[in-house]
Design a protein around this motif. Structure first.
Motif, mmCIF file in Angstrom:
data_model
loop_
_atom_site.group_PDB
_atom_site.id
_atom_site.type_symbol
_atom_site.label_atom_id
_atom_site.label_comp_id
_atom_site.label_asym_id
_atom_site.label_seq_id
_atom_site.Cartn_x
_atom_site.Cartn_y
_atom_site.Cartn_z
ATOM 1 N N HIS A 130 0.852 -1.190 0.000
ATOM 2 C CA HIS A 130 0.000 0.000 0.000
ATOM 3 C C HIS A 130 0.891 1.244 0.000
ATOM 4 C CE1 HIS A 130 -1.836 -3.276 2.430
ATOM 5 N NE2 HIS A 130 -2.886 -3.025 1.690
ATOM 6 N N THR A 131 0.366 2.344 -0.498
ATOM 7 C CA THR A 131 1.178 3.565 -0.512
ATOM 8 C C THR A 131 1.226 4.232 0.858
ATOM 9 O OG1 THR A 131 -0.645 5.070 -1.070
ATOM 10 C CG2 THR A 131 0.502 3.992 -2.913
ATOM 11 N N ASP A 132 0.220 3.998 1.693
ATOM 12 C CA ASP A 132 0.118 4.680 2.997
ATOM 13 C C ASP A 132 0.237 6.188 2.815
ATOM 14 O OD1 ASP A 132 -0.186 2.225 4.147
ATOM 15 O OD2 ASP A 132 1.845 2.095 4.931
ATOM 16 N N ALA A 133 -0.260 6.663 1.691
ATOM 17 C CA ALA A 133 -0.297 8.096 1.399
ATOM 18 C C ALA A 133 -1.722 8.460 1.013
ATOM 19 C CB ALA A 133 0.685 8.443 0.282
ATOM 20 N N TYR A 134 -2.661 8.031 1.847
ATOM 21 C CA TYR A 134 -4.073 8.245 1.602
ATOM 22 C C TYR A 134 -4.490 9.638 2.087
ATOM 23 C CZ TYR A 134 -4.820 3.208 0.744
ATOM 24 O OH TYR A 134 -4.796 1.940 0.231
ATOM 25 N N PRO A 135 -5.605 10.159 1.571
ATOM 26 C CA PRO A 135 -6.148 11.401 2.137
ATOM 27 C C PRO A 135 -6.690 11.144 3.544
ATOM 28 C CG PRO A 135 -7.652 10.470 0.499
ATOM 29 C CD PRO A 135 -6.395 9.660 0.432
ATOM 30 N N TYR A 136 -6.804 12.190 4.334
ATOM 31 C CA TYR A 136 -7.322 12.033 5.684
ATOM 32 C C TYR A 136 -8.335 13.127 5.989
ATOM 33 C CZ TYR A 136 -3.734 15.584 6.716
ATOM 34 O OH TYR A 136 -2.950 16.714 6.717
ATOM 35 N N THR A 137 -9.127 12.896 7.029
ATOM 36 C CA THR A 137 -10.077 13.891 7.511
ATOM 37 C C THR A 137 -9.463 14.595 8.718
ATOM 38 O OG1 THR A 137 -11.149 12.261 8.935
ATOM 39 C CG2 THR A 137 -12.041 12.548 6.707
ATOM 40 N N PRO A 138 -9.932 15.783 9.056
ATOM 41 C CA PRO A 138 -9.331 16.522 10.178
ATOM 42 C C PRO A 138 -9.335 15.762 11.497
ATOM 43 C CG PRO A 138 -10.725 17.976 8.885
ATOM 44 C CD PRO A 138 -10.946 16.595 8.344
ATOM 45 N N ASP A 139 -10.327 14.901 11.707
ATOM 46 C CA ASP A 139 -10.397 14.172 12.976
ATOM 47 C C ASP A 139 -9.704 12.813 12.924
ATOM 48 O OD1 ASP A 139 -12.197 13.044 11.257
ATOM 49 O OD2 ASP A 139 -13.776 12.743 12.750
ATOM 50 N N ASP A 140 -9.062 12.504 11.802
ATOM 51 C CA ASP A 140 -8.364 11.214 11.677
ATOM 52 C C ASP A 140 -7.098 11.399 10.851
ATOM 53 O OD1 ASP A 140 -7.890 8.472 11.993
ATOM 54 O OD2 ASP A 140 -9.022 7.941 10.184
ATOM 55 N N ARG A 141 -6.276 12.344 11.289
ATOM 56 C CA ARG A 141 -5.078 12.676 10.520
ATOM 57 C C ARG A 141 -4.031 11.577 10.598
ATOM 58 N NH1 ARG A 141 -1.409 18.233 10.844
ATOM 59 N NH2 ARG A 141 0.251 17.468 9.465
ATOM 60 N N ALA A 145 -2.480 4.541 7.415
ATOM 61 C CA ALA A 145 -2.595 4.723 5.964
ATOM 62 C C ALA A 145 -2.253 6.146 5.538
ATOM 63 C CB ALA A 145 -4.015 4.386 5.500
ATOM 64 N N THR A 146 -1.796 6.977 6.471
ATOM 65 C CA THR A 146 -1.568 8.387 6.139
ATOM 66 C C THR A 146 -0.170 8.889 6.466
ATOM 67 O OG1 THR A 146 -2.388 9.121 8.304
ATOM 68 C CG2 THR A 146 -4.011 8.926 6.525
ATOM 69 N N GLN A 147 0.718 7.998 6.911
ATOM 70 C CA GLN A 147 2.026 8.491 7.367
ATOM 71 C C GLN A 147 2.816 9.168 6.259
ATOM 72 O OE1 GLN A 147 0.971 5.347 7.478
ATOM 73 N NE2 GLN A 147 2.586 3.843 7.143
ATOM 74 N N PHE A 148 2.680 8.700 5.025
ATOM 75 C CA PHE A 148 3.457 9.333 3.958
ATOM 76 C C PHE A 148 2.761 10.585 3.412
ATOM 77 C CE2 PHE A 148 5.730 5.365 4.250
ATOM 78 C CZ PHE A 148 7.031 5.788 4.084
ATOM 79 N N THR A 149 1.465 10.684 3.583
ATOM 80 C CA THR A 149 0.798 11.951 3.302
ATOM 81 C C THR A 149 1.331 13.023 4.238
ATOM 82 O OG1 THR A 149 -1.228 10.832 2.582
ATOM 83 C CG2 THR A 149 -1.421 13.144 3.214
#
Length: 298
Positions: A130-141, A145-149
């Motif tokens: 997985h890319t782990d560069a997914y979009p996130y919401t303000p309450d789930d930054r 799945a978002t570390q590379f974002t």
């Protein structure tokens, strides 16, 4: 691996750091917080000599130590990230290469924060399904799945020179690859990787980074579940153990300044397979590090 316990001392070139953390948000595969303990247990099987690869005691050449686990409470994300970054920064400050054992993939973010403090122009080489560069919401930054974002947005790594290799499988939402590329990252799917070959792919990455400091993030779910069943998010069609070892060995010559191996989830493992393979990959990484530092005899 029988390493001495403690913080790096002068002459130490590598230090293991356990990061017993997961966000606790996976629908049914919570347990990567137990990864460091199980990887250490399986590491008792590691032998120090490899006659055809490095017939010397690489661990002693590196002066490697086991710095223990970060003291944290899994699930308390903000506090845990501060503690992880601080622990890794203590290692980085000594000049040793920190080798994190996760933990879910989210631990890469505070580890990258620590590495980026010292190493300007840091680039990431992310080996994962997985890319782990997914979009996130303000309450789930912050999640796995978002570390590379976050790494791209915080400027921890130069996304335009950073690659995600081995990406495959289904996702929960559409547009994942487009979002990753929109941040500047290069995505090499597993189909691309196997078609191009490991040597050609890594040679192109090496030309791109041109000696700059590299953060290596290795997610164990890049392996097929048949060889690494105990991971947080298994996806069929992954690398065999032999292919993963070959890919890691092909990274020779890169200026790797920090790394982590993550996503071993012992409650879902079978006979310690994923944990044992992870411990082997860490040993392979230590051999690679010794070679890149010019410590191995000709």
């Amino acid at each position: 691996m029988g390493l001495p316990a403690g913080l790096p001392q002068p002459g130490c070139r590598a230090a293991i750091l356990g990061v017993p953390f997961d966000c606790g948000t996976h629908p049914f595969r919570v347990g990567a917080r137990q990864g460091p303990l199980e990887v250490r247990r399986e590491s008792r099987l590691i032998r120090r000599y490899h006659p055809s690869l490095a017939d010397v005691d690489v661990l002693s050449l590196l002066g490697a130590v086991d710095a223990g686990d970060v003291a944290l409470v899994p699930g308390r994300i903000d506090d845990a990230f501060v503690r992880i970054e601080a622990a890794a920064a203590r290692i980085v400050k000594t000049g040793a290469v920190p080798i994190g054992i996760g933990g879910d993939g989210s631990v890469s973010l505070p580890l990258m924060r620590a590495a980026a403090r010292k190493h300007k122009g840091l680039v990431a080489l992310h080996i994962d399904s997985h890319t782990d560069a997914y979009p996130y919401t303000p309450d789930d930054r912050y999640n796995a799945a978002t570390q590379f974002t976050n790494a791209a947005q915080e400027g921890l790594v130069d996304a335009s020179s950073s690659w995600h290799i081995g990406v495959r499988g289904f996702t929960y939402c559409s547009g994942v690859l487009e979002h990753t590329r929109g941040l500047g990252f290069r995505v090499i799917t597993i189909e691309d990787l196997l078609r191009r070959g490991f040597a050609q792919t890594v040679a192109e990455f090496s030309d791109t980074v041109a000696g700059r400091p590299v953060y290596l993030c290795w997610d164990m779910d890049v392996f097929d579940p048949s060889v690494a069943p105990g991971v947080c998010t298994p996806a069929w069609g992954g690398l065999t153990a032999r292919e993963g070892i070959e890919l890691l060995r092909s990274l020779s010559g890169l200026n790797i300044v920090a790394m982590d191996f993550n996503t071993v989830s012992p409650p879902q493992d079978v006979n310690g397979m994923a944990a044992q393979l992870c411990s082997h990959m860490i040993m392979e990484a230590l051999v690679l590090l010794a070679a890149n530092l010019g410590l191995l005899p000709d």
